[in-house]
Structure formats: structure tokens, C-alpha cells
Design a protein around this motif. Structure first.
Motif, PDB file in Angstrom:
ATOM      1  N   MET A 113       6.677  11.764  15.520  1.00  0.00           N
ATOM      2  CA  MET A 113       6.517  11.278  14.163  1.00  0.00           C
ATOM      3  C   MET A 113       8.144  10.980  13.449  1.00  0.00           C
ATOM      4  SD  MET A 113       4.528  10.724  11.814  1.00  0.00           S
ATOM      5  CE  MET A 113       4.219  10.450  10.324  1.00  0.00           C
ATOM      6  N   TYR A 114       8.859  11.713  13.896  1.00  0.00           N
ATOM      7  CA  TYR A 114      10.419  11.645  13.547  1.00  0.00           C
ATOM      8  C   TYR A 114      10.990  10.163  13.993  1.00  0.00           C
ATOM      9  CZ  TYR A 114      10.143  15.755  10.437  1.00  0.00           C
ATOM     10  OH  TYR A 114       9.797  16.726   9.616  1.00  0.00           O
ATOM     11  N   PHE A 115      10.837  10.117  15.370  1.00  0.00           N
ATOM     12  CA  PHE A 115      11.148   8.921  16.075  1.00  0.00           C
ATOM     13  C   PHE A 115      10.692   7.421  15.333  1.00  0.00           C
ATOM     14  CE2 PHE A 115       9.988   5.448  18.902  1.00  0.00           C
ATOM     15  CZ  PHE A 115      11.267   5.311  19.430  1.00  0.00           C
TER      16      PHE A 115
ATOM     17  N   THR B 246       1.283   2.886  13.511  1.00  0.00           N
ATOM     18  CA  THR B 246       1.733   3.656  14.540  1.00  0.00           C
ATOM     19  C   THR B 246       1.460   5.184  14.064  1.00  0.00           C
ATOM     20  OG1 THR B 246       2.879   1.721  15.542  1.00  0.00           O
ATOM     21  CG2 THR B 246       3.090   4.065  16.418  1.00  0.00           C
ATOM     22  N   MET B 247       2.199   5.141  12.855  1.00  0.00           N
ATOM     23  CA  MET B 247       2.242   6.568  12.357  1.00  0.00           C
ATOM     24  C   MET B 247       1.165   7.122  12.022  1.00  0.00           C
ATOM     25  SD  MET B 247       5.769   6.010  10.108  1.00  0.00           S
ATOM     26  CE  MET B 247       6.193   7.560   9.464  1.00  0.00           C
ATOM     27  N   ALA B 248       0.234   6.460  11.646  1.00  0.00           N
ATOM     28  CA  ALA B 248      -1.318   6.709  10.994  1.00  0.00           C
ATOM     29  C   ALA B 248      -2.092   7.109  12.555  1.00  0.00           C
ATOM     30  CB  ALA B 248      -1.889   5.666  10.745  1.00  0.00           C
ATOM     31  N   HIS B 249      -1.754   6.417  13.524  1.00  0.00           N
ATOM     32  CA  HIS B 249      -2.222   6.666  14.881  1.00  0.00           C
ATOM     33  C   HIS B 249      -1.891   8.016  15.258  1.00  0.00           C
ATOM     34  CE1 HIS B 249      -4.035   6.362  18.881  1.00  0.00           C
ATOM     35  NE2 HIS B 249      -2.715   6.734  19.507  1.00  0.00           N
ATOM     36  N   ASP B 250      -0.593   8.402  15.196  1.00  0.00           N
ATOM     37  CA  ASP B 250       0.018   9.654  15.312  1.00  0.00           C
ATOM     38  C   ASP B 250      -0.436  10.866  14.754  1.00  0.00           C
ATOM     39  OD1 ASP B 250       2.869  11.330  16.617  1.00  0.00           O
ATOM     40  OD2 ASP B 250       2.564  11.719  14.591  1.00  0.00           O
ATOM     41  N   ARG B 251      -0.712  10.486  13.473  1.00  0.00           N
ATOM     42  CA  ARG B 251      -1.623  11.569  12.721  1.00  0.00           C
ATOM     43  C   ARG B 251      -2.686  11.857  13.026  1.00  0.00           C
ATOM     44  NH1 ARG B 251       1.906  14.655  11.616  1.00  0.00           N
ATOM     45  NH2 ARG B 251       2.668  13.843  13.341  1.00  0.00           N
ATOM     46  N   PHE B 252      -3.449  11.081  13.577  1.00  0.00           N
ATOM     47  CA  PHE B 252      -4.896  10.886  13.902  1.00  0.00           C
ATOM     48  C   PHE B 252      -4.809  11.892  15.161  1.00  0.00           C
ATOM     49  CE2 PHE B 252      -7.589   8.999  17.374  1.00  0.00           C
ATOM     50  CZ  PHE B 252      -8.637   9.419  17.239  1.00  0.00           C
TER      51      PHE B 252
ATOM     52  N   HIS C 246       2.825  10.140   4.304  1.00  0.00           N
ATOM     53  CA  HIS C 246       2.359   8.631   4.892  1.00  0.00           C
ATOM     54  C   HIS C 246       1.329   8.027   4.163  1.00  0.00           C
ATOM     55  CE1 HIS C 246       0.211   6.223   8.098  1.00  0.00           C
ATOM     56  NE2 HIS C 246       1.427   5.851   8.017  1.00  0.00           N
ATOM     57  N   LEU C 247       0.313   8.883   3.667  1.00  0.00           N
ATOM     58  CA  LEU C 247      -0.737   7.871   2.678  1.00  0.00           C
ATOM     59  C   LEU C 247      -0.012   7.492   1.547  1.00  0.00           C
ATOM     60  CD1 LEU C 247      -3.984  10.299   2.871  1.00  0.00           C
ATOM     61  CD2 LEU C 247      -3.687   7.840   3.544  1.00  0.00           C
TER      62      LEU C 247
ATOM     63  N   VAL D 246       3.142   6.260   1.313  1.00  0.00           N
ATOM     64  CA  VAL D 246       4.036   5.028   1.514  1.00  0.00           C
ATOM     65  C   VAL D 246       3.120   4.015   1.878  1.00  0.00           C
ATOM     66  CG1 VAL D 246       5.478   4.103   3.332  1.00  0.00           C
ATOM     67  CG2 VAL D 246       5.490   6.751   2.254  1.00  0.00           C
ATOM     68  N   VAL D 247       1.924   4.287   2.749  1.00  0.00           N
ATOM     69  CA  VAL D 247       0.865   3.199   3.068  1.00  0.00           C
ATOM     70  C   VAL D 247       0.334   2.382   1.716  1.00  0.00           C
ATOM     71  CG1 VAL D 247      -1.251   2.722   4.104  1.00  0.00           C
ATOM     72  CG2 VAL D 247       0.359   4.067   5.131  1.00  0.00           C
ATOM     73  N   SER D 248      -0.196   3.394   0.779  1.00  0.00           N
ATOM     74  CA  SER D 248      -0.555   2.809  -0.544  1.00  0.00           C
ATOM     75  C   SER D 248       0.379   2.173  -1.239  1.00  0.00           C
ATOM     76  CB  SER D 248      -1.297   4.065  -1.344  1.00  0.00           C
ATOM     77  OG  SER D 248      -0.381   4.692  -1.764  1.00  0.00           O
ATOM     78  N   LEU D 249       1.539   2.661  -1.616  1.00  0.00           N
ATOM     79  CA  LEU D 249       2.525   1.909  -2.059  1.00  0.00           C
ATOM     80  C   LEU D 249       2.886   0.523  -1.530  1.00  0.00           C
ATOM     81  CD1 LEU D 249       4.564   1.823  -4.626  1.00  0.00           C
ATOM     82  CD2 LEU D 249       5.950   2.872  -3.147  1.00  0.00           C
ATOM     83  N   PHE D 250       2.902   0.573  -0.354  1.00  0.00           N
ATOM     84  CA  PHE D 250       3.306  -0.444   0.626  1.00  0.00           C
ATOM     85  C   PHE D 250       2.551  -1.624   0.087  1.00  0.00           C
ATOM     86  CE2 PHE D 250       3.707  -3.130   4.418  1.00  0.00           C
ATOM     87  CZ  PHE D 250       4.921  -3.732   4.445  1.00  0.00           C
TER      88      PHE D 250
END
Length: 283
Positions: free
Chosen positions: A59-61, A117-123, A243-244, A246-250
Motif C-alpha cells: 500500500m505504501y509502495f 491498483t490501491m482499490a484492489h490492494d484494499r479488496f 482512499h475513497l 481521494v478517488v471521489s475527489l479525483f
């Protein structure tokens, strides 16, 4: 008189956010401040992740790569704008404009790919915690990022070459503060086939990442509904909350830019939406 095309076109004119001379000093200070805060903030994130071995996780990567991309993203747009304000100029050369289009498309699409990719990581970490270290290992993370870079480099190159085929009149004015593909299509005299290809290819690179994010979070929500412990739900929400946001704002600001460009005829509204889109990448 027949319009002159891009072969002899030497420059464009960026109209900027406002043509009011009294606002130029304020805009310069505002954008310079935002630029410095964004660059320094992201550099601190990269430094913190690099120096702390406890943060050497997938995640931090991804976050480190996202911060690097955000520095490059804003550096593609803001410095040229600041130079033009200082020089009391609206000019941008044809080559500079194409270069800006190329790098802007790379970095904005890389933001898309990394957020997906970060969403998949959280999943994986929420729905398959016992398999997390097997599925999301370091080799897999590097491969994902590398593949994303390769795809975006080629996509942006093809897109830029297509933009290069567009025909422009001399002294073309772009109602924006940077060379944006949508605005270039509006002011160009181009073949309809090129326009369709540009819109479809761009849309596909939005649809697939958004679909991936929605798919990941649909499974996350389904898993959270099965948890009986409120503490576990809170931890999971805390893990996904930033993450949500950031995604919603973007995507909200990005959608605002293209809807305002395509539907709203007010160039001023389009420019304001683009400002929010430029500032939306997290710092």
C-alpha cells in the motif's frame, strides 16, 4: 482564405484563468503557494516511506508512486502558467503544447491506474487477509506499476501523434491555462474520425479503472456487511476511508472538467473546473 495548418503553426495563446490584470499578482501567489505545498508535501511522503522500513508494504509502495506522479503531474502545468504570468504573456509554442499534452496524459492516466491498483490492494487485505502476502507480493506490485507505465507511455504517444495531425489556424487561442486535449479538439479543424478515436480511447482508460474500483469496493462492502464486530468494521472503514476520499475527489473534479467542456458553453466555468482537477491529486 484557406486555413494554415500545424506545419507552419509556431505557437498557441493560452487565455488563462482570468484576463483581468489586477488579478494576475493574486493568481501568481496562489498557484505558486499551491505548487510549493503540493511538491513539498509529496516529497515528505516519499521521504517518510523510503526511510521507514515498517512502511515498506504494498500500500505504501503504491502511495509513494502516487506521490511521485502527483509531483510530475502538477509540474507539467503550473510552472509554465507562472512563467506566463510573470512575463505578461499568453504564448506557448507548438512543441511545448504537444509536450504538455503528452506528459499530462501520462500522469493523469497513471493516477487512474494507481488508484485502481490501491482499490484492489484494499479488496485483498479485507476480503482475503490470509492470502494477502501471497497475492500482493513485491514482484506483483512492481510488475503492476511497470505495466501501467508502459501502457500509459504508448497511449500518450499515440494520442499526441493524433493531436499533431489536427489542423489549426495561426494565432489559435485556447480558452484554458494549459494545453488540454478537449480544448484543442474544440479549436482544431480536424477529421471527425480522429475526434472519435481520441474520445473513445480516452473514455476506455476511464471506464476500465472506474469499473475496477467499483468491483473492488462492491466486494469490500459485501464483506463488511457480514462482520458482526463494530470494531472490525471501523478498522476496515478507516483502512479504506482515505482512499475513497481521494478517488471521489479525483473523479468528481475530472468529470466536472469534461462535462463543463462538452456541455457548458462558459469557458470560465471550464477553467475553474480544471483548476480543481489540477489541485485534486493528493499531496
Amino acid at each position: 482564405m484557406e486555413a494554415e495548418n500545424h506545419t507552419i503553426l509556431s505557437q498557441f495563446f493560452l487565455l488563462g484563468i482570468s484576463e483581468d490584470p489586477e488579478l494576475q499578482a493574486f493568481l501568481f501567489g496562489l498557484f505558486l503557494s499551491v505548487y510549493l505545498v503540493t511538491v513539498l508535501g509529496n516529497l515528505l511522503i516519499i521521504l517518510a516511506i523510503s526511510s521507514d522500513s515498517h512502511l515498506h508494504t504494498p500500500m505504501y509502495f503504491f502511495l509513494c508512486n502516487l506521490s511521485l506522479i502527483d509531483i510530475c503531474f502538477i509540474s507539467t502545468i503550473i510552472p509554465k502558467m507562472l512563467v506566463n504570468i510573470l512575463a505578461h504573456s499568453k504564448e506557448i509554442s507548438y512543441l511545448e503544447c504537444l509536450t504538455q499534452v503528452y506528459f499530462f496524459m501520462i500522469f493523469v492516466r497513471m493516477d487512474n491506474m494507481l488508484l485502481t491498483t490501491m482499490a484492489h490492494d484494499r479488496f485483498v487485505v479485507i476480503c482475503c487477509p490470509l492470502k494477502y502476502t501471497v497475492i500482493v507480493n513485491s514482484q506483483f506490485c512492481v510488475l503492476l506499476v511497470l505495466m501501467s507505465w508502459i501502457i500509459m507511455f504508448w497511449f500518450s504517444l499515440i494520442l499526441t501523434l493524433l493531436v499533431k495531425q489536427l489542423n489549426f489556424t495561426t494565432c489559435t487561442e485556447i480558452p484554458q491555462f494549459f494545453c488540454e486535449v478537449v480544448q484543442l479538439l474544440k479549436v482544431a479543424r480536424s477529421d471527425a474520425l480522429i475526434d472519435i478515436f481520441l474520445y473513445v480511447s480516452t473514455a476506455l482508460l476511464v471506464v476500465f479503472p472506474v469499473s475496477g474500483i467499483l468491483h473492488s469496493y462492491s466486494h469490500i462492502v459485501s464483506s463488511l456487511m457480514k462482520l458482526s464486530s463494530s470494531v472490525s468494521k471501523y478498522k476496515a472503514f478507516f483502512t479504506c476511508g482515505s482512499h475513497l476520499c481521494v478517488v471521489s475527489l479525483f473523479y468528481r473534479t475530472g468529470l466536472g472538467v469534461y462535462l463543463s467542456s462538452a456541455v457548458v458553453h462558459s469557458s470560465q466555468r471550464s477553467r475553474i473546473a480544471s483548476v480543481m482537477y489540477t489541485w485534486s491529486p493528493p499531496c
